[in-house]
Design an enzyme around this catalytic site. Structure first.
Site, short mmCIF file in Angstrom:
data_model
loop_
_atom_site.label_atom_id
_atom_site.label_comp_id
_atom_site.label_asym_id
_atom_site.label_seq_id
_atom_site.Cartn_x
_atom_site.Cartn_y
_atom_site.Cartn_z
N LYS A 1 2.21 2.20 -5.08
CA LYS A 1 2.97 1.71 -6.24
C LYS A 1 2.23 1.98 -7.54
CE LYS A 1 3.01 -2.39 -4.41
NZ LYS A 1 2.63 -2.11 -3.03
N ASP B 1 0.82 -1.22 0.00
CA ASP B 1 0.00 0.00 0.00
C ASP B 1 0.85 1.26 0.00
OD1 ASP B 1 -2.25 -1.69 0.25
OD2 ASP B 1 -1.91 -1.78 2.41
N GLY C 1 -4.31 -4.56 -4.32
CA GLY C 1 -5.33 -3.57 -4.67
C GLY C 1 -4.61 -2.33 -5.15
N HIS C 2 -4.49 -2.16 -6.46
CA HIS C 2 -3.72 -1.05 -7.01
C HIS C 2 -4.67 0.02 -7.54
CE1 HIS C 2 0.01 -3.83 -7.58
NE2 HIS C 2 -0.26 -3.56 -6.33
N GLN D 1 2.23 -5.91 -3.00
CA GLN D 1 2.63 -5.99 -1.58
C GLN D 1 3.97 -5.23 -1.39
OE1 GLN D 1 1.71 -9.42 -3.00
NE2 GLN D 1 -0.29 -8.54 -2.74
P1 IMP Z 1 -2.30 -12.74 1.80
O1 IMP Z 1 -1.37 -12.14 0.79
O2 IMP Z 1 -3.76 -12.56 1.44
O3 IMP Z 1 -1.95 -14.16 2.10
O4 IMP Z 1 -2.11 -11.95 3.18
C1 IMP Z 1 -0.90 -12.03 3.92
C2 IMP Z 1 -0.54 -10.69 4.52
O5 IMP Z 1 -0.20 -9.78 3.47
C3 IMP Z 1 -1.68 -10.02 5.30
O6 IMP Z 1 -1.12 -9.28 6.37
C4 IMP Z 1 -2.27 -9.06 4.28
O7 IMP Z 1 -2.93 -7.97 4.91
C5 IMP Z 1 -1.02 -8.62 3.57
N1 IMP Z 1 -1.28 -8.17 2.18
C6 IMP Z 1 -1.56 -8.93 1.11
N2 IMP Z 1 -1.74 -8.17 0.03
C7 IMP Z 1 -1.54 -6.90 0.41
C8 IMP Z 1 -1.54 -5.66 -0.29
O8 IMP Z 1 -1.75 -5.56 -1.50
N3 IMP Z 1 -1.29 -4.56 0.47
C9 IMP Z 1 -1.01 -4.63 1.80
N4 IMP Z 1 -0.98 -5.77 2.48
C10 IMP Z 1 -1.25 -6.90 1.80
#
Ligand code: IMP
Length: 426
Positions: free
Chosen positions: A16, A13, A40-41, A225
């Site tokens: 990017k 977040d 989520g971009h 991420q």
């Molecule tokens: P997962 O990727 O859904 O398995 O989540 C694992 C961890 O990564 C959790 O803490 C999510 O909140 C975090 N996470 C996954 N995708 C994003 C993103 O796009 N932005 C911020 N945090 C993310």
């Protein structure tokens, strides 16, 4: 010709998509190489706002091609929803979206397994986005259970693979988690249909990308991420299941490291995190709430409130090291415009000892105290600024100090969500 990688240098977040959208003007092909619909971009183009989860944000530029590489885990239903949303807004992906034949799929049982697992863990859960990302990567690494895009197009292989998986997963769902399993026939039927729709997009994306590079095209890799969520280098186990760092761009696309010219780390001017896990500079006070309110810090995928805190130079130093950052793009500077003063964490203290490097051990990290340096705020709007020289002096000092502490130059500063709200530093 340039091959650039843009990736998050914190916990995701970082903004990017805005940086990628800006740099896409100089690119021919934009590539996603890891993660999936957990991302989520969000980008703003004029009055229009787009949120992308799977398709590279570069798709809004009608003359660019986009690639979903082999390192991504693809939820085909989520992909088609995104394609339909784009169609409805007059943006066609036909002929310019390419998906790796060896990209793994997120299946309905992955989401159900993840939900059941997070619920069972309860308080110590990772706090995932529940998009099935972890279980899909488990099947990929497990080898015998993974289903790839190429399988989705194969009417003989696909039903067999889905049947075998559902039999196995239903045992786990019903016997271990005590939740309902899935029926085979509807999942098979639905995925056979998805395969037919997906076929026109599928190709060997490694060949496609390497030929594009050989032909002098400009390539932009769009990370999702951030470094602290990297499966190897992040705050394990509170991480995502892919390599969010620069090496992931190579393994997740089939492009070798010698082809990469530049790695740009995106750093938010403060820090946020969604989900559970340690966050040394977290502000559980009214300043944290103020940053959340001004910055509308709520997840683009899940809507969860993001945890907010001061900029942490220790984690950005780690991101610079692991990624070999060429430079940083600092985003959301304008969110700090009103603050009277700002803190930057320069290092940690752990059991009375100074720590300059981010500790890989979660227990040590949990016991770390951040040490702050205070910078005066600038209390002047920055969104209208387009040149470094026109930034308020205290904003320049704040940015210079971040650059100094992380030993990384700043190449771009974002002062608002619009494309033009960008300062490029030559
Ligand atoms: P997962 O990727 O859904 O398995 O989540 C694992 C961890 O990564 C959790 O803490 C999510 O909140 C975090 N996470 C996954 N995708 C994003 C993103 O796009 N932005 C911020 N945090 C993310």
């Amino acid at each position: 010709m340039s091959v650039r990688v843009v990736l998050g240098a914190q916990w995701g977040d970082e903004g990017k998509a805005k940086v990628v959208d800006y740099l896409t003007a100089q690119a021919d092909v934009v590539v996603r190489f890891q993660g999936g619909a957990n991302a989520g971009h969000t980008i703003k183009a004029g009055d229009l706002e787009f949120i992308f989860h799977l398709i590279p944000a570069g798709i809004v530029h009608q003359d660019k091609s986009c690639v979903i590489g082999n390192g991504v885990v693809l939820d085909p239903a989520a992909l088609f929803k995104e394609i339909e949303d784009l169609d409805a807004r007059g943006i066609s992906v036909a002929g310019r979206l390419f998906i790796g034949q060896n990209t793994h799929l997120v299946m309905p049982y992955h989401k159900r397994l993840e939900q059941a697992n997070e619920e069972r863990i309860g308080a110590g859960a990772i706090g995932t986005t529940l998009r099935g990302i972890g279980p899909a990567y488990v099947d990929k690494i497990n080898r015998s259970t993974g289903i790839r895009v190429g399988d989705l197009l194969d009417a003989e292989v696909l039903p067999e693979k889905i049947r075998a998986n559902i039999r196995e997963k239903n045992e786990i769902l019903t016997r271990i988690y005590g939740v309902e399993g899935l029926e085979e026939a509807p999942v098979i039927e639905h995925h056979m249909a998805l395969g037919e729709r997906l076929a026109p997009f599928v190709t060997d994306t490694s060949v496609y990308l390497n030929e594009a590079i050989d032909n002098g095209k400009n390539i932009l890799f769009e990370g999702s991420q951030g470094a602290l969520l990297d499966i190897d280098h992040g705050t394990y186990p509170y991480v995502t299941s892919s390599n969010t760092t620069a090496g992931g761009a190579c393994t997740g696309s089939g492009v070798g490291p010698t082809k990469i010219d530049e790695v740009i780390g995106v750093v938010k001017a403060y820090t946020t995190r969604v989900g559970n896990g340690p966050f040394p500079t977290e502000l559980n006070d009214e300043v944290g709430q103020r940053i959340r309110d001004i910055g509308h810090e709520y997840g683009a995928t899940t809507g969860r409130p993001r945890r907010c805190g001061w900029l942490d130079a220790v984690i950005v130093r780690m991101a610079a090291r692991v990624n070999g950052l060429s430079s940083m793009a600092v985003t959301r500077l304008d969110i700090l415009d009103e603050l009277e003063s700002l803190n930057i964490c320069t290092h940690y203290i752990s059991k009375g000892k100074r720590l300059d490097h981010f500790p890989g051990n979660l227990k040590i990290l949990e016991g770390c105290e951040p040490v702050y340096e205070t910078c005066p705020g600038w209390q002047t709007p920055t969104s209208g600024v387009r040149r470094w020289d026109d930034l308020p002096d205290n904003a320049k000092r704040y940015l210079d100090r971040i650059s100094e502490l992380t030993r990384t130059p700043i190449s771009l500063v974002s002062v608002g969500p619009d494309r033009e709200e960008t300062i490029v530093i030559e």
